[in-house]
Design an enzyme around this catalytic site. Structure first.
Site, PDB file in Angstrom:
ATOM      1  N   SER A 182     -54.150  12.803 -45.573  1.00 56.24           N
ATOM      2  CA  SER A 182     -54.144  13.342 -44.205  1.00 56.24           C
ATOM      3  C   SER A 182     -52.783  13.112 -43.578  1.00 56.24           C
ATOM      4  O   SER A 182     -52.165  12.064 -43.790  1.00 56.24           O
ATOM      5  CB  SER A 182     -55.211  12.643 -43.357  1.00 56.24           C
ATOM      6  OG  SER A 182     -55.006  12.939 -41.983  1.00 56.24           O
ATOM      7  N   HIS A 187     -51.276   8.719 -38.713  1.00 48.46           N
ATOM      8  CA  HIS A 187     -51.221   8.407 -40.139  1.00 48.46           C
ATOM      9  C   HIS A 187     -49.767   8.122 -40.531  1.00 48.46           C
ATOM     10  O   HIS A 187     -48.870   8.187 -39.708  1.00 48.46           O
ATOM     11  CB  HIS A 187     -51.807   9.552 -40.957  1.00 48.46           C
ATOM     12  CG  HIS A 187     -53.314   9.615 -40.855  1.00 48.46           C
ATOM     13  ND1 HIS A 187     -53.981   9.717 -39.655  1.00 48.46           N
ATOM     14  CD2 HIS A 187     -54.274   9.572 -41.806  1.00 48.46           C
ATOM     15  CE1 HIS A 187     -55.290   9.738 -39.880  1.00 48.46           C
ATOM     16  NE2 HIS A 187     -55.497   9.650 -41.178  1.00 48.46           N
ATOM     17  N   ARG A 218     -55.007  35.941 -54.226  1.00 49.05           N
ATOM     18  CA  ARG A 218     -53.584  35.950 -53.915  1.00 49.05           C
ATOM     19  C   ARG A 218     -52.941  34.600 -54.259  1.00 49.05           C
ATOM     20  O   ARG A 218     -53.495  33.553 -53.916  1.00 49.05           O
ATOM     21  CB  ARG A 218     -53.377  36.255 -52.431  1.00 49.05           C
ATOM     22  CG  ARG A 218     -52.010  36.818 -52.140  1.00 49.05           C
ATOM     23  CD  ARG A 218     -51.886  37.229 -50.698  1.00 49.05           C
ATOM     24  NE  ARG A 218     -52.792  38.312 -50.314  1.00 49.05           N
ATOM     25  CZ  ARG A 218     -52.915  38.756 -49.070  1.00 49.05           C
ATOM     26  NH1 ARG A 218     -52.223  38.198 -48.093  1.00 49.05           N
ATOM     27  NH2 ARG A 218     -53.741  39.739 -48.792  1.00 49.05           N
ATOM     28  N   ASN A 246     -61.047  29.478 -44.516  1.00 51.45           N
ATOM     29  CA  ASN A 246     -59.644  29.597 -44.157  1.00 51.45           C
ATOM     30  C   ASN A 246     -59.225  28.282 -43.522  1.00 51.45           C
ATOM     31  O   ASN A 246     -59.528  28.018 -42.361  1.00 51.45           O
ATOM     32  CB  ASN A 246     -59.381  30.753 -43.197  1.00 51.45           C
ATOM     33  CG  ASN A 246     -57.902  30.818 -42.826  1.00 51.45           C
ATOM     34  OD1 ASN A 246     -57.101  30.012 -43.318  1.00 51.45           O
ATOM     35  ND2 ASN A 246     -57.528  31.744 -41.974  1.00 51.45           N
TER      36      ASN A 246
HETATM   37  C1  PLP Z   1     -60.800   8.214 -45.296  1.00 53.13           C
HETATM   38  C2  PLP Z   1     -60.544   9.454 -44.477  1.00 53.13           C
HETATM   39  N1  PLP Z   1     -60.834  10.652 -45.002  1.00 53.13           N
HETATM   40  C3  PLP Z   1     -60.619  11.792 -44.321  1.00 53.13           C
HETATM   41  C4  PLP Z   1     -60.081  11.767 -43.060  1.00 53.13           C
HETATM   42  C5  PLP Z   1     -59.887  13.055 -42.326  1.00 53.13           C
HETATM   43  O1  PLP Z   1     -58.558  13.362 -42.071  1.00 53.13           O
HETATM   44  P1  PLP Z   1     -58.193  14.358 -40.867  1.00 53.13           P
HETATM   45  O2  PLP Z   1     -58.300  13.583 -39.614  1.00 53.13           O
HETATM   46  O3  PLP Z   1     -56.791  14.787 -41.165  1.00 53.13           O
HETATM   47  O4  PLP Z   1     -59.161  15.480 -40.922  1.00 53.13           O
HETATM   48  C6  PLP Z   1     -59.772  10.563 -42.455  1.00 53.13           C
HETATM   49  C7  PLP Z   1     -59.201  10.535 -41.092  1.00 53.13           C
HETATM   50  O5  PLP Z   1     -58.394   9.759 -40.760  1.00 53.13           O
HETATM   51  C8  PLP Z   1     -60.009   9.364 -43.172  1.00 53.13           C
HETATM   52  O6  PLP Z   1     -59.767   8.178 -42.623  1.00 53.13           O
END
Ligand code: PLP
Length: 389
Positions: A182, A187, A218, A246
Site C-alpha cells: 500500500s 505508509h 489490452r 476498474n
Molecule cells: C495489512 C493491510 N492490508 C491492506 C491494507 C489496505 O491498504 P489501503 O489503505 O491502501 O487500501 C492495509 C491498510 O493500511 C493494511 O494495513
C-alpha cells in the site's frame, strides 16, 4: 497535535512531479505509472509489478487472479489460513470469493501469526496461507514459505504495512506467490492512494493486471497464455475475458511514486533511528509489551500493550495521551473476529485467540515518521510512565 500518527514524506520533488503531470494534461494511467512499476520491479527484484488504486485493490485483484488460474484455481469453500490480527481488506476479498477462513492467533510480542499453530490449522481443504507482516515487522515468512511448499499451498503475502522490511536479507512482500503493498498516506511511501501487486508468476500477473482494468485483453503480450490470440484490432480494443474491476491508479500517483521510491531507503533509516530510541526507553519496562523485532523491521509505528499481568487502567492511559496531544490507534484493528462484519464470513478458529484479544483490549500504537522524533518519544515515555503507575 504534539505527536501525530503520521506526517508527509513528500518534498519539492513530489510537487514538481505532480506539476509535470498537470502540465502534460494526461491524468489517467499511462507513462508515469508504467515507470513507477518498472522502478518498483527493479527495487524489489521481482519479475512483475503493477500499480492499482490502493492496497485493498491489490489484495482484491490478487485473490481474484488466484480464482482464475488454469491449474487448481481457488474455489468456493476452499480454506485459507489467516492471522487473527490484520486489516479488514486483508480478509474481504477472501470472503467475496467464497473462501472459508481459518483464524490463527498471533504472538503477543511480534504481533504476527503464531506459526507453531500452522500444522493444527491444516485440513484437507486448505489451499492458501495469508502472511501479514504487522506494522513493519516481518512475520515468519521463511517458515510460512516452507510450510506452503511442503503442503502444496499458495502463499499470499499482504505486505501493505511493511514495505522495505526484510527477513534473512530478503525483502518482505517477495516471499509469497503473490505480494501486495500500500502507498496510502502514513505508509512508508505515499502516493496519496495507491497499491502494488508483485509476483514472479507470469500467469497470475497477466490475470491480475487484466482484472485491474475491466478484465480486458489490452496490454497482454502476444505470447500470453491466458486467452487465445486474435489479430482483429477492432475486436481486440474491447475484448473482455475475465470478470474484473476498474482499480487503475492515476498518473499523479505514478509520478509521485517514482520520486518516493528513490527516498525509501533513507525514509526507513530515519524510522529505524526513531525505533532505536523507542526500544531504549521502553524495552526494559515490564509494564509495557512493545513489538519484538523479527528480522529487519521498517517500523510503521510503535505498538504498546499494557501488560495484562499488571493492574494498569487503560482508560487512564488513553486519557493521559489525549491530554498530552499524543495521537494513538488500535493495533491494526485488533482481533478481527470481534468486529461486527465477521457475521458475513464463513470461518472457524484454530484454538483460542488469547493474544489477539489482549492486543484488542490492551494494545495501541503511536506514530513513527520519516524524520527525527526524539522530543515526541521522550514525552511519550514521561506520559506513559506517570499514567501507568
Ligand atoms: C495489512 C493491510 N492490508 C491492506 C491494507 C489496505 O491498504 P489501503 O489503505 O491502501 O487500501 C492495509 C491498510 O493500511 C493494511 O494495513
Amino acid at each position: 497535535m504534539f505527536y501525530d500518527l503520521a506526517s508527509s514524506s513528500w518534498g519539492p520533488e513530489e510537487i514538481a512531479a505532480m506539476r509535470r503531470v498537470i502540465e502534460s494534461g494526461r491524468f489517467t494511467m499511462g507513462e508515469h505509472v508504467e515507470r513507477f512499476e518498472d522502478a518498483f520491479r527493479a527495487k524489489f527484484g521481482v519479475k512483475h509489478a503493477f500499480m492499482v488504486s490502493s492496497g485493498s485493490a491489490a489484495n482484491l485483484v490478487g485473490v481474484a487472479a488466484l480464482c482464475y488460474v488454469k491449474d487448481r484455481p481457488l474455489k468456493r469453500g476452499d480454506e485459507v489460513i489467516v492471522p487473527a490480527v490484520a486489516w479488514a481488506t486483508t480478509y474481504y476479498p477472501l470472503q467475496q470469493y467464497g473462501l472459508r477462513l481459518r483464524f490463527v492467533d498471533v504472538e503477543l510480542d511480534t504481533l504476527n501469526m503464531d506459526v507453531a499453530r500452522l500444522e493444527q490449522a491444516l485440513t484437507p481443504r486448505t489451499r492458501m496461507v495469508v502472511a501479514v507482516s504487522i506494522l513493519g515487522n516481518p512475520c515468519a515468512l521463511d517458515r510460512m514459505r516452507a510450510f506452503c511448499d511442503r503442503h502444496g499451498l499458495t502463499l499470499f503475502e499482504d505486505n501493505c504495512e511493511s514495505m522495505g522490511a526484510s527477513l534473512n536479507g530478503k525483502l518482505a512482500g517477495t516471499f509469497g506467490d503473490i505480494g501486495t503493498f500500500s502507498t496510502f498516506f502514513s505508509h512508508h511511501i505515499s502516493t496519496m492512494e495507491g497499491g502494488i501487486v508483485v509476483t514472479d508468476n507470469t500467469e497470475i500477473f497477466q490475470i491480475a493486471r487484466s482484472m485491474r482494468a475491466h478484465g480486458w485483453t489490452r496490454g497482454l503480450p502476444p505470447d500470453t497464455t491466458i486467452c487465445d490470440q486474435r489479430n482483429d484490432e477492432f475486436y481486440e480494443a474491447y475484448r473482455f475475458i475475465l470478470p474484473g474491476y476498474n482499480v487503475r491508479p492515476l498518473e499523479l500517483s505514478g509520478a509521485i511514486g517514482i520520486e518516493q521510491l528513490k527516498k525509501l531507503d533513507t525514509i526507513i533509516e530515519a524510522r529505524r533511528r526513531n525505533a532505536a530510541l523507542f526500544q531504549e526507553l521502553f524495552a526494559r519496562d515490564e509494564r509495557f509489551i512493545i513489538q519484538r523485532e523479527h528480522g529487519r523491521s521498517s517500523w510503521f509505528c510503535f505498538t504498546i500493550i499494557l501488560n495484562p499481568d499488571r493492574d494498569i487502567d487503560r482508560g487512564r492511559v488513553m486519557a493521559a495521551l489525549k491530554t498530552a496531544h499524543i495521537d494513538f490507534r488500535m493495533i491494526t484493528g485488533g482481533n478481527f473476529l470481534r468486529h461486527d462484519v465477521i457475521r458475513y464470513f464463513d470461518y472457524d478458529r484454530v484454538g483460542e485467540m488469547r493474544n489477539a484479544d489482549i492486543v484488542h483490549d490492551r494494545g495501541f500504537f503511536v506514530g513513527n515518521h520519516p524524520h527525527d522524533l526524539t522530543p515526541q518519544i521522550e514525552r511519550l515515555r514521561e506520559v506513559l510512565d506517570a499514567a501507568a503507575r
